[in-house]
Motif scaffolding. Structure first.
Motif, PDB file in Angstrom:
ATOM      1  N   PHE A 125       0.811  -1.224   0.000  1.00 55.46           N
ATOM      2  CA  PHE A 125       0.000   0.000   0.000  1.00 55.46           C
ATOM      3  C   PHE A 125       0.847   1.279   0.000  1.00 55.46           C
ATOM      4  N   PHE A 126       2.169   1.141  -0.117  1.00 58.76           N
ATOM      5  CA  PHE A 126       3.044   2.312  -0.066  1.00 58.76           C
ATOM      6  C   PHE A 126       3.788   2.554  -1.381  1.00 58.76           C
ATOM      7  N   GLY A 127       3.314   1.967  -2.467  1.00 58.52           N
ATOM      8  CA  GLY A 127       3.918   2.238  -3.768  1.00 58.52           C
ATOM      9  C   GLY A 127       4.899   1.171  -4.196  1.00 58.52           C
ATOM     10  N   PRO A 128       5.563   1.388  -5.335  1.00 49.44           N
ATOM     11  CA  PRO A 128       6.533   0.412  -5.866  1.00 49.44           C
ATOM     12  C   PRO A 128       7.615   0.086  -4.850  1.00 49.44           C
ATOM     13  N   PHE A 129       8.038  -1.167  -4.830  1.00 47.47           N
ATOM     14  CA  PHE A 129       9.016  -1.612  -3.853  1.00 47.47           C
ATOM     15  C   PHE A 129      10.397  -1.001  -4.080  1.00 47.47           C
ATOM     16  N   LEU A 130      10.733  -0.761  -5.338  1.00 43.86           N
ATOM     17  CA  LEU A 130      12.072  -0.262  -5.670  1.00 43.86           C
ATOM     18  C   LEU A 130      11.994   1.160  -6.200  1.00 43.86           C
ATOM     19  N   ARG A 131      13.008   1.948  -5.852  1.00 45.37           N
ATOM     20  CA  ARG A 131      13.132   3.307  -6.359  1.00 45.37           C
ATOM     21  C   ARG A 131      14.377   3.366  -7.238  1.00 45.37           C
ATOM     22  N   ASP A 132      15.298   4.263  -6.942  1.00 46.79           N
ATOM     23  CA  ASP A 132      16.542   4.341  -7.716  1.00 46.79           C
ATOM     24  C   ASP A 132      17.591   3.468  -7.032  1.00 46.79           C
ATOM     25  N   LEU A 133      17.459   2.160  -7.208  1.00 42.52           N
ATOM     26  CA  LEU A 133      18.256   1.203  -6.439  1.00 42.52           C
ATOM     27  C   LEU A 133      19.709   1.184  -6.887  1.00 42.52           C
ATOM     28  N   GLN A 134      20.612   1.309  -5.910  1.00 43.73           N
ATOM     29  CA  GLN A 134      22.053   1.273  -6.140  1.00 43.73           C
ATOM     30  C   GLN A 134      22.691   0.294  -5.145  1.00 43.73           C
ATOM     31  N   PRO A 135      23.921  -0.175  -5.416  1.00 42.96           N
ATOM     32  CA  PRO A 135      24.588  -1.095  -4.485  1.00 42.96           C
ATOM     33  C   PRO A 135      24.675  -0.558  -3.055  1.00 42.96           C
ATOM     34  N   MET A 136      24.839   0.761  -2.903  1.00 46.51           N
ATOM     35  CA  MET A 136      24.940   1.330  -1.562  1.00 46.51           C
ATOM     36  C   MET A 136      23.678   1.102  -0.740  1.00 46.51           C
ATOM     37  N   HIS A 137      22.536   0.986  -1.414  1.00 47.49           N
ATOM     38  CA  HIS A 137      21.291   0.772  -0.687  1.00 47.49           C
ATOM     39  C   HIS A 137      21.227  -0.648  -0.121  1.00 47.49           C
ATOM     40  N   TRP A 138      21.764  -1.619  -0.849  1.00 48.13           N
ATOM     41  CA  TRP A 138      21.868  -2.975  -0.317  1.00 48.13           C
ATOM     42  C   TRP A 138      22.823  -3.000   0.883  1.00 48.13           C
ATOM     43  N   ALA A 139      23.899  -2.223   0.782  1.00 49.20           N
ATOM     44  CA  ALA A 139      24.840  -2.131   1.897  1.00 49.20           C
ATOM     45  C   ALA A 139      24.144  -1.541   3.126  1.00 49.20           C
ATOM     46  N   GLY A 140      23.267  -0.582   2.897  1.00 45.55           N
ATOM     47  CA  GLY A 140      22.514   0.020   3.992  1.00 45.55           C
ATOM     48  C   GLY A 140      21.610  -0.989   4.681  1.00 45.55           C
ATOM     49  N   ILE A 141      20.956  -1.843   3.886  1.00 49.43           N
ATOM     50  CA  ILE A 141      20.109  -2.892   4.461  1.00 49.43           C
ATOM     51  C   ILE A 141      20.968  -3.856   5.290  1.00 49.43           C
ATOM     52  N   GLY A 142      22.146  -4.205   4.760  1.00 53.19           N
ATOM     53  CA  GLY A 142      23.043  -5.088   5.489  1.00 53.19           C
ATOM     54  C   GLY A 142      23.485  -4.483   6.808  1.00 53.19           C
ATOM     55  N   PHE A 143      23.798  -3.193   6.803  1.00 50.42           N
ATOM     56  CA  PHE A 143      24.181  -2.484   8.023  1.00 50.42           C
ATOM     57  C   PHE A 143      23.061  -2.567   9.055  1.00 50.42           C
ATOM     58  N   GLN A 144      21.835  -2.299   8.623  1.00 48.17           N
ATOM     59  CA  GLN A 144      20.703  -2.310   9.545  1.00 48.17           C
ATOM     60  C   GLN A 144      20.439  -3.699  10.101  1.00 48.17           C
ATOM     61  N   ALA A 145      20.556  -4.721   9.245  1.00 47.59           N
ATOM     62  CA  ALA A 145      20.242  -6.089   9.666  1.00 47.59           C
ATOM     63  C   ALA A 145      21.294  -6.641  10.616  1.00 47.59           C
ATOM     64  N   VAL A 146      22.571  -6.451  10.271  1.00 47.30           N
ATOM     65  CA  VAL A 146      23.649  -7.090  11.028  1.00 47.30           C
ATOM     66  C   VAL A 146      24.040  -6.256  12.244  1.00 47.30           C
ATOM     67  N   LEU A 147      24.346  -4.994  12.043  1.00 49.50           N
ATOM     68  CA  LEU A 147      24.892  -4.175  13.125  1.00 49.50           C
ATOM     69  C   LEU A 147      23.827  -3.602  14.054  1.00 49.50           C
ATOM     70  N   VAL A 148      22.604  -3.427  13.539  1.00 44.82           N
ATOM     71  CA  VAL A 148      21.565  -2.797  14.360  1.00 44.82           C
ATOM     72  C   VAL A 148      20.534  -3.813  14.843  1.00 44.82           C
ATOM     73  N   ALA A 149      19.796  -4.432  13.913  1.00 45.82           N
ATOM     74  CA  ALA A 149      18.710  -5.335  14.311  1.00 45.82           C
ATOM     75  C   ALA A 149      19.219  -6.504  15.139  1.00 45.82           C
ATOM     76  N   ALA A 150      20.409  -6.997  14.844  1.00 44.33           N
ATOM     77  CA  ALA A 150      20.976  -8.107  15.610  1.00 44.33           C
ATOM     78  C   ALA A 150      22.072  -7.628  16.555  1.00 44.33           C
ATOM     79  N   GLY A 151      23.098  -6.943  16.031  1.00 45.12           N
ATOM     80  CA  GLY A 151      24.258  -6.571  16.834  1.00 45.12           C
ATOM     81  C   GLY A 151      23.948  -5.641  17.986  1.00 45.12           C
ATOM     82  N   ALA A 152      23.334  -4.484  17.702  1.00 45.30           N
ATOM     83  CA  ALA A 152      23.045  -3.517  18.758  1.00 45.30           C
ATOM     84  C   ALA A 152      22.095  -4.110  19.788  1.00 45.30           C
ATOM     85  N   PHE A 153      21.163  -4.932  19.319  1.00 45.97           N
ATOM     86  CA  PHE A 153      20.228  -5.585  20.227  1.00 45.97           C
ATOM     87  C   PHE A 153      20.969  -6.464  21.235  1.00 45.97           C
TER      88      PHE A 153
END
Length: 293
Positions: free
Chosen positions: A206-234
């Protein structure tokens, strides 16, 4: 560690590092939103986070526990967690990191109000009440101030950040008031991440297309959030709560909005206006007073 101790230099340094990481995370989310639709990005973050957390639990031999009576509580926590991060990611898409930091990190304010009525031994003292009023005034000032440049002072973004703060409070209450409290911290977080994946994926439609101007850095950002924040910081956060007195850990909470505003200014060049600084000061002092014992 059975005997919790007062905060020492090592613990303070680690805790400050966690708050800096969380402040950087808000900048990373805002940048990642340029490549992924916000709610879809939040879904990918939960997917990566639960994978990393599950691997950690496997290595540490922490079991996946589905005790009778805890499943409903786990689903409830996952539902509230989903609402929190939908609001947070949308807020960072609509408004600035500086504004989101002031409003989102007001969570201890709302927690203090609810805890006064719902949690034993959490009554509001005169000092805490003063802190509550100061922080409430700061959040109100931040929302009413519309001086952001380039239309970035979005009222919907501000309200989404407020919704995220309430969601964060709701998750904390689930961990204390429901059968979820008998589970390990890892299992509590596993429920939140795992349940949020299908819920946020459906919401993302309900929030529009899943992808915008996708670049490799955006995948790196997801990795940062998943590994260092969602799991690591927790994991580090719960180690701190296990090792040190909760009051000692909570006393540093006022640093969260300060670091968030600083990162928005230093990394993204966001304008820090006098009203934002005023609101930040009220919220930070208010949180400091609320956490005094």
């Amino acid at each position: 560690m059975d005997l919790k101790r007062d905060m020492d230099g090592r613990g303070a340094a680690i805790l400050i590092g966690v708050f800096v990481l969380l402040a950087v995370n808000q900048v990373v989310i805002k940048l990642t939103n340029q490549g992924f639709q916000p709610v879809f990005g939040a879904t990918l973050r939960s997917l990566g986070g639960v994978a990393v957390l599950s691997l950690w639990m496997l290595i540490r031999r922490v079991p996946l526990e589905f005790r009778p009576g805890t499943i409903g509580a786990g689903v409830l926590a996952g539902l509230v967690f989903s609402a929190e991060f939908i609001c947070l990611y949308v807020a960072l898409d609509l408004t600035t990191v500086t504004r989101v930091s002031v409003i989102f990190y007001s969570m201890p304010v709302w927690m203090a109000v609810v805890a006064h009525f719902a949690l034993p031994g959490e009554r509001l003292t005169p000092v805490k009440l003063l802190g509550l009023l100061l922080a409430f005034a700061g959040v109100t000032w931040a929302i009413l101030d519309r001086s952001g440049p380039g239309g970035e002072a979005s009222v919907w973004g501000d309200l989404a950040a407020l919704g995220a703060a309430w969601g964060w409070m709701g998750v904390s209450l689930c961990a204390r008031l429901t059968p979820l409290r008998v589970l390990s911290p890892e299992m509590q977080m596993w429920w939140q991440l795992a349940v949020s994946i299908p819920l946020m994926l459906v919401a993302a439609v309900f929030f529009g297309p899943f992808l915008r101007d996708l670049q490799p850095m955006h995948w790196a950002g997801i990795g940062f959030q998943a590994v260092l924040v969602a799991a690591g910081a927790f994991l580090v956060w719960f180690w701190l709560l296990k090792s040190y007195k909760a009051s000692s850990v909570a006393s540093f909470a006022f640093l969260s909005p300060i670091f968030g505003v600083f990162m928005g200014w230093a990394w993204l060049g966001e304008q820090v206006t006098v009203p934002v600084l005023g609101a930040l000061g009220l919220v930070a002092v208010g949180i400091l007073l609320i956490n005094r014992r």
